[in-house]
Motif scaffolding. Structure first.
Motif, PDB file in Angstrom:
ATOM      1  N   LEU A  97      -1.891   2.854  -5.288  1.00  0.00           N
ATOM      2  CA  LEU A  97      -2.758   1.674  -5.310  1.00  0.00           C
ATOM      3  C   LEU A  97      -3.383   1.441  -6.683  1.00  0.00           C
ATOM      4  O   LEU A  97      -3.810   2.388  -7.350  1.00  0.00           O
ATOM      5  CB  LEU A  97      -3.878   1.896  -4.280  1.00  0.00           C
ATOM      6  CG  LEU A  97      -4.929   0.807  -4.105  1.00  0.00           C
ATOM      7  CD1 LEU A  97      -4.328  -0.442  -3.484  1.00  0.00           C
ATOM      8  CD2 LEU A  97      -6.080   1.316  -3.239  1.00  0.00           C
ATOM      9  N   ASP A  98      -3.408   0.178  -7.070  1.00  0.00           N
ATOM     10  CA  ASP A  98      -4.146  -0.224  -8.262  1.00  0.00           C
ATOM     11  C   ASP A  98      -5.464  -0.848  -7.850  1.00  0.00           C
ATOM     12  O   ASP A  98      -5.549  -1.448  -6.792  1.00  0.00           O
ATOM     13  CB  ASP A  98      -3.365  -1.309  -9.028  1.00  0.00           C
ATOM     14  CG  ASP A  98      -2.035  -0.804  -9.538  1.00  0.00           C
ATOM     15  OD1 ASP A  98      -2.045   0.141 -10.331  1.00  0.00           O
ATOM     16  OD2 ASP A  98      -1.000  -1.354  -9.121  1.00  0.00           O
ATOM     17  N   MET A  99      -6.456  -0.750  -8.702  1.00  0.00           N
ATOM     18  CA  MET A  99      -7.669  -1.524  -8.460  1.00  0.00           C
ATOM     19  C   MET A  99      -7.329  -2.978  -8.720  1.00  0.00           C
ATOM     20  O   MET A  99      -6.891  -3.318  -9.823  1.00  0.00           O
ATOM     21  CB  MET A  99      -8.786  -1.049  -9.380  1.00  0.00           C
ATOM     22  CG  MET A  99      -9.297   0.319  -8.984  1.00  0.00           C
ATOM     23  SD  MET A  99     -10.684   0.864  -9.972  1.00  0.00           S
ATOM     24  CE  MET A  99     -10.914   2.517  -9.284  1.00  0.00           C
ATOM     25  N   PHE A 100      -7.467  -3.808  -7.688  1.00  0.00           N
ATOM     26  CA  PHE A 100      -7.021  -5.191  -7.871  1.00  0.00           C
ATOM     27  C   PHE A 100      -7.978  -5.937  -8.789  1.00  0.00           C
ATOM     28  O   PHE A 100      -9.166  -5.641  -8.848  1.00  0.00           O
ATOM     29  CB  PHE A 100      -6.765  -5.892  -6.536  1.00  0.00           C
ATOM     30  CG  PHE A 100      -7.943  -6.158  -5.630  1.00  0.00           C
ATOM     31  CD1 PHE A 100      -9.170  -5.545  -5.805  1.00  0.00           C
ATOM     32  CD2 PHE A 100      -7.813  -7.062  -4.562  1.00  0.00           C
ATOM     33  CE1 PHE A 100     -10.231  -5.809  -4.949  1.00  0.00           C
ATOM     34  CE2 PHE A 100      -8.873  -7.331  -3.712  1.00  0.00           C
ATOM     35  CZ  PHE A 100     -10.078  -6.713  -3.905  1.00  0.00           C
ATOM     36  N   PRO A 101      -7.434  -6.893  -9.568  1.00  0.00           N
ATOM     37  CA  PRO A 101      -8.248  -7.534 -10.587  1.00  0.00           C
ATOM     38  C   PRO A 101      -9.051  -8.712 -10.059  1.00  0.00           C
ATOM     39  O   PRO A 101      -8.687  -9.322  -9.046  1.00  0.00           O
ATOM     40  CB  PRO A 101      -7.205  -8.033 -11.589  1.00  0.00           C
ATOM     41  CG  PRO A 101      -6.014  -8.343 -10.750  1.00  0.00           C
ATOM     42  CD  PRO A 101      -6.031  -7.346  -9.616  1.00  0.00           C
ATOM     43  N   TYR A 102     -10.116  -9.027 -10.779  1.00  0.00           N
ATOM     44  CA  TYR A 102     -10.763 -10.316 -10.612  1.00  0.00           C
ATOM     45  C   TYR A 102      -9.966 -11.286 -11.483  1.00  0.00           C
ATOM     46  O   TYR A 102      -9.826 -11.046 -12.692  1.00  0.00           O
ATOM     47  CB  TYR A 102     -12.227 -10.270 -11.066  1.00  0.00           C
ATOM     48  CG  TYR A 102     -12.839 -11.649 -11.077  1.00  0.00           C
ATOM     49  CD1 TYR A 102     -13.151 -12.294  -9.881  1.00  0.00           C
ATOM     50  CD2 TYR A 102     -13.036 -12.337 -12.274  1.00  0.00           C
ATOM     51  CE1 TYR A 102     -13.654 -13.581  -9.882  1.00  0.00           C
ATOM     52  CE2 TYR A 102     -13.545 -13.627 -12.276  1.00  0.00           C
ATOM     53  CZ  TYR A 102     -13.849 -14.241 -11.076  1.00  0.00           C
ATOM     54  OH  TYR A 102     -14.329 -15.517 -11.069  1.00  0.00           O
ATOM     55  N   PRO A 103      -9.408 -12.342 -10.910  1.00  0.00           N
ATOM     56  CA  PRO A 103      -8.563 -13.246 -11.699  1.00  0.00           C
ATOM     57  C   PRO A 103      -9.404 -14.158 -12.582  1.00  0.00           C
ATOM     58  O   PRO A 103      -9.742 -15.279 -12.212  1.00  0.00           O
ATOM     59  CB  PRO A 103      -7.800 -14.044 -10.633  1.00  0.00           C
ATOM     60  CG  PRO A 103      -8.660 -13.982  -9.412  1.00  0.00           C
ATOM     61  CD  PRO A 103      -9.461 -12.718  -9.482  1.00  0.00           C
ATOM     62  N   SER A 104      -9.730 -13.673 -13.760  1.00  0.00           N
ATOM     63  CA  SER A 104     -10.587 -14.432 -14.659  1.00  0.00           C
ATOM     64  C   SER A 104      -9.773 -15.507 -15.360  1.00  0.00           C
ATOM     65  O   SER A 104      -8.541 -15.462 -15.373  1.00  0.00           O
ATOM     66  CB  SER A 104     -11.186 -13.499 -15.706  1.00  0.00           C
ATOM     67  OG  SER A 104     -10.174 -13.067 -16.582  1.00  0.00           O
ATOM     68  N   GLY A 105     -10.461 -16.445 -15.957  1.00  0.00           N
ATOM     69  CA  GLY A 105      -9.792 -17.553 -16.626  1.00  0.00           C
ATOM     70  C   GLY A 105      -9.009 -17.134 -17.859  1.00  0.00           C
ATOM     71  O   GLY A 105      -8.083 -17.816 -18.274  1.00  0.00           O
TER      72      GLY A 105
END
Length: 892
Positions: free
Chosen positions: A48-56
């Motif tokens: 598992l990866d730490m899922f990202p916050y999809p920033s701009g």
RNA sequence: GGCGGCGUGGCGAAAUGGCAGACGCAUCAGACUUAAAAUCUGAAGAGGGGUUACCCUCGUGUGGGUUCGAGUCCCACCGCCGCUACCA
């Protein structure tokens, strides 16, 4: 650079082709138990990866560092015959999207969607073998429906002190007030209010008295908030860390954050009134040395005890403290301040009168918000007592002599300096002469006996402030009626946020959802008479069945707070196990399979992410997981068995990457110039995964060169500039030396991948490539092996070579689905080995001996060396150390 | 202040207590080329000695210790990084 640099191999063409191929073939789809294609005979591996916050701003090279590591491991495990769960998703609720919405009036979902699309594009361009059918997005109603559902499980539960676990209130709680024990409860506590953001923040989101996001000032303000009773789990959250395969530093960080300390609570009475002040102390043995008391300025008792003469001063001080932000409190920490309340307390053990002060060095949130001050043995109290000329009384002596024999010395002169260590009790009545540890035990016993106090454990951890005054978050499945909260029925989930024209905060602390006036009005949408047997299936039982309620207007109003961003990330790893399930947050079979114990501790087999989540995310997720475990919803007590933190990637200048420094590296530009395989390999070759290391464009170019060499091992350019199979490549057997390097490479690369030592795995593959660069003929078998072991690192290049060289045995499966090659240990042993000879630990010669040479033979050979003879000439050989197969050391 | 981590060539780094610097970058030289790039081959820790192969001394932040032997283990110190901070 005016014209395009010639590409050393056509990665720009082959990489998109293979990505499209994997997508079309669903090469990395992993079926669940019961689905077609599922092979129950294979063991499972959940990476598992730490899922990202999809920033701009899109991906940053720090993201693919960890993602590449897990991708290599996942691809390797597939080749080793595992069913591999390797998913990706989006932690997409968050403040930046909301602030964009506030600025533009555009719904945050719109920008979030385009950011997610961009992130997905970037990840696919890196060739990661994710099972995209399991993609999750925390802002998707099909996802947050279950976030809300889990909240309801928490809401309907209490922590049973008898069993030390969460249980449904409806089943085991027998008290009169369920609202007082819920794991999700409403509190009026002071919170961190950030005027600029128009929201309250969790303690964890406040850094140096400023908001973590944006750096705006934060002040304290009492507001009604939802809290989660994480403190009930404090001890388990510490204890159950032990069996986890996590870096010790992270375990320590977590356990320090929880902050267990053993001590005692002691009850003091206020002189002249019946009021009681309870303090927590880790040094109950110093009780006789208390010379004053301090309450936190916000302490509830202050109003009750303050005298008329002191009232004005106390009020002024309290007001001043309230206005101070945490930042100011910290900045002014050097100079302690406080005000006397005019009241006195009585020391329970000797009746001594102690003035009661208020001071902001005592925090409401820690312990009981009140202390007994023992200036002789506590630095803070010492400082305060010196400033306000309060008495200082020594009750611990460093040496045992003082307190023994003739009792305490008659003179009680004030000590010259503070002593915070352990020693021997003096001037302490029945404790005199006892060493600190014994004195603590004895005083606790006495206090308990006389009901003046008791031994106890205190935790730094506070309950989790779980509500936010934001739009872009999960609405609470809660309505209010006549000042009481009620849970929505599960059948009313998901509860979607209302549409709004304007996302601005109200500025009053009232959340933006309050602007949706119609949405806020709640009418029961359906009634299930007679199904009241379970705690959740029955909508709002206390609202009753109001006939005609629909006509008569709202019977309740919705909760307008939303959940914090942490909520969605508390359980996403569970959703991945069964991402499409519409009837349960995760299917039971899927959960049991992927989080299975298999006789081992179980959970996610490997979790890779940055240290920034070492405390909060991991603590919150463990907490939710434990509640779900207690309620029988999941099968393991811990979610993440093994945790690895990837190191930070610094800018080329050695500084932390940041926009303001202008040293941020965008993965897209690296892929354009050198290809995804080169980026992946470079990220792994830079150094150990866990170390922080600086970026180097030259380094990427070096790796690109290495990959091009691999390419040219198999292919050469013809007159027309086309890549064709190299004439040197022939189907001949490798010679002995070649076999040795090949098998050494299989062994080392496999072992290094398992150990996450990707940098040295790549070194070994470079050694292997160097060994074959000039081989002519170049055995096809060598290429087969090399391409296979390199595949997890450079999947596009190797798939292309696999196909072009016709290496696949059946021509159907991609290389990614071929088994990992086996190595033959017999090929690795040498007949003869070179052994260094040392004289007094210094290297003086080397000899070559047979592998199976005995100690005696090796020693004889060493003594026979002429160089050694020179070094030992005229000296007496005192000792000879022979380490078989390693070295000889002659001591003279 | 507390806790944790780290100090090895010009740079990124490697080394179950056993030949320090594998592998790569940058550098230099050679081959190929009209030339360059690319590619291939080779050199290279620092200092010193020798005509070559070669030899010696020093060397993993500093100082001590344990050991036949220490980059590695122990103690003290210095420096850098991260987290945390009035936690009673």
């Amino acid at each position: 650079m005016s014209h395009e640099r010639r590409k050393p191999y056509p990665f720009d063409i082959i990489e998109p082709q293979w990505q499209a191929h994997w997508e079309a073939q669903q090469t990395f789809h992993t079926p669940n138990p019961g689905e077609p294609g599922f092979d129950a005979s294979r063991p499972k591996y959940y990476v598992l990866d730490m899922f990202p916050y999809p920033s701009g701003s899109g991906l940053h090279v720090g993201h693919p560092e960890g993602y590449t590591a897990t991708d290599i491991l996942g691809r390797y495990k597939i080749m080793r015959g595992f069913n591999v769960l390797h998913p990706m998703g989006w932690d997409a609720f968050g403040l930046p999207a909301e602030q964009h919405a506030i600025k533009t009036g555009e719904h945050p979902a719109i920008q979030t969607r385009s950011n997610v699309d961009n992130f997905r594009r970037q990840l696919k361009a890196l060739g990661f073998g994710y099972d995209w059918q399991r993609e999750v997005n925390t802002t998707d109603p099909g996802y947050y429906r279950w976030t809300q559902w889990i909240f309801l499980q928490i809401y309907h539960s209490w922590f049973n002190p008898a069993t030390q676990r969460a249980e449904p209130i409806a089943e085991t709680y027998t008290g009169a007030d369920p609202d007082s024990v819920r794991l999700a409860y409403v509190s009026e506590a002071p919170v961190n209010w950030c005027p600029a953001l128009g929201t309250v923040l969790a303690n964890e989101e406040v850094v140096d008295g400023k908001s973590e996001v944006g750096g705006h000032p934060v002040e304290r303000r009492p507001m009604r908030q939802w809290m989660l009773r994480i403190t009930a789990y404090a001890q388990r959250l510490i204890d159950e860390l032990e069996g986890l395969d996590w870096p010790t530093g992270i375990k320590l960080l977590q356990s320090n954050w929880i902050g267990r300390s053993e001590g005692a609570e002691v009850h003091f009475t206020v002189d002249g009134s019946g009021e009681k002040i309870t303090v927590f102390t880790t040094r109950p043995d110093t009780l006789y040395g208390a010379t004053y008391m301090v309450l936190a300025p916000e302490h509830a008792l202050v109003d009750a005890i303050v005298t008329e003469e002191q009232l004005a001063e106390v009020e002024a001080y309290r007001e001043k403290t309230a206005r101070k932000s945490d930042l100011e409190r910290t900045e002014l920490a050097k100079e302690k301040t406080g005000v006397w309340t005019g009241a006195w307390a009585l020391n329970p053990v000797n009746g001594q009168r102690l003035p009661i002060w208020i001071a902001d060095y005592v925090l409401l949130g820690y312990g009981t918000g009140a202390i007994m001050a023992v200036p002789a043995h506590d630095e803070r109290d010492w400082e305060f007592a010196r400033k306000y000329a309060l008495p200082i009384r020594q009750v611990v002596s460093e040496s045992p002599t003082l307190g023994l024999g003739g009792g305490s010395p008659p003179c009680e002169a004030e000590p010259l300096e503070v002593f915070t260590g352990e020693g021997f009790a003096i001037h302490s009545g029945p404790l005199d002469g006892l060493p600190t540890a014994d004195a603590k035990a004895e005083i606790s016993r006495l206090l308990t006996e006389q009901q003046l106090g008791f031994k106890t454990v205190n935790y730094k951890l506070r309950d989790w402030l779980f509500s936010r005054q934001r739009y872009w978050g999960e609405p609470f499945p809660i309505v209010w009626s006549e000042g009481k909260h009620h849970a929505l029925a599960e059948s009313e989930l998901p509860l979607n946020p209302p549409p709004l024209d304007d996302f601005k905060p109200t500025g009053t602390g009232e959340p933006p959802l309050a602007k949706a006036v119609d949405w806020v009005k709640y009418r029961p949408i359906h009634h299930e008479r007679g199904s009241a047997g379970t705690s959740t299936a029955f909508p709002l039982p206390s609202l009753g069945f109001i006939e005609g309620a629909e006509q008569d207007g709202p019977v309740a109003t919705r909760e307008t707070n939303t959940m914090p961003q942490w909520a969605g990330s508390c359980w996403y790893y569970l959703r991945y196990c069964d991402a499409q399930n519409a009837s349960r947050f995760v299917g039971e079979h899927a959960e049991k399979y992927w989080m299975a114990t298999n006789g081992k501790p179980g959970g996610v087999d490997l979790y890779v992410g940055g240290t920034e989540h070492a405390v909060l995310h991991l603590l919150y997720a463990r907490f939710w997981h434990k509640v779900l475990f207690d309620l029988g919803q999941v099968s393991t007590p811990e979610p993440f068995q093994r945790l690895v933190n990837q190191g930070l990637i610094m800018g080329e200048d050695g500084q932390k990457m940041s926009k303001s420094r202008g040293n941020v590296v965008n993965p897209d530009t690296v892929i354009d110039a050198y290809g995804a395989d080169a980026l992946r390999c470079y990220l792994m070759f830079m150094g150990p995964l866990e170390a922080s290391k600086p970026w180097s464009m030259n380094g990427v170019e070096g790796i690109n060169r290495f990959l091009a060499r691999v390419w040219r091992l198999g292919l050469e350019e013809n007159q027309a500039g086309e890549w064709v199979v190299s004439r040197a490549v022939q189907d001949v057997a490798p010679d002995k030396a070649q076999l040795k390097v090949l098998h050494a490479t299989i062994k080392k690369v496999g072992e290094d991948i398992e150990a996450l030592a990707f940098n040295t795995a790549i070194s070994q593959m470079m050694i292997c490539v160097n060994a074959f660069t000039n081989a002519n003929p170049r055995p096809l078998e060598a290429l087969r092996v090399l391409v296979q072991v390199l595949n997890p690192f450079a999947p596009h290049l190797t798939e292309e070579l696999w196909a072009r060289l016709g290496l696949g045995r059946n021509g159907v499966f991609p290389l990614a689905r071929e088994p990992w090659p086996a190595y033959d240990p017999a090929l690795l042993v040498e007949d003869e080995i070179e052994i260094p000879i040392q004289v007094n630990g210094k290297l003086r010669d080397k000899i070559v001996v047979k592998k199976e040479a005995t100690k005696e033979e090796v020693e004889a050979a060493a003594r026979a060396s002429t160089k050694i003879a020179e070094w030992t000439a005229g000296k007496e050989i005192k000792k000879v150390v022979v380490v078989p197969g390693k070295l000889v050391n002659i001591v003279v």
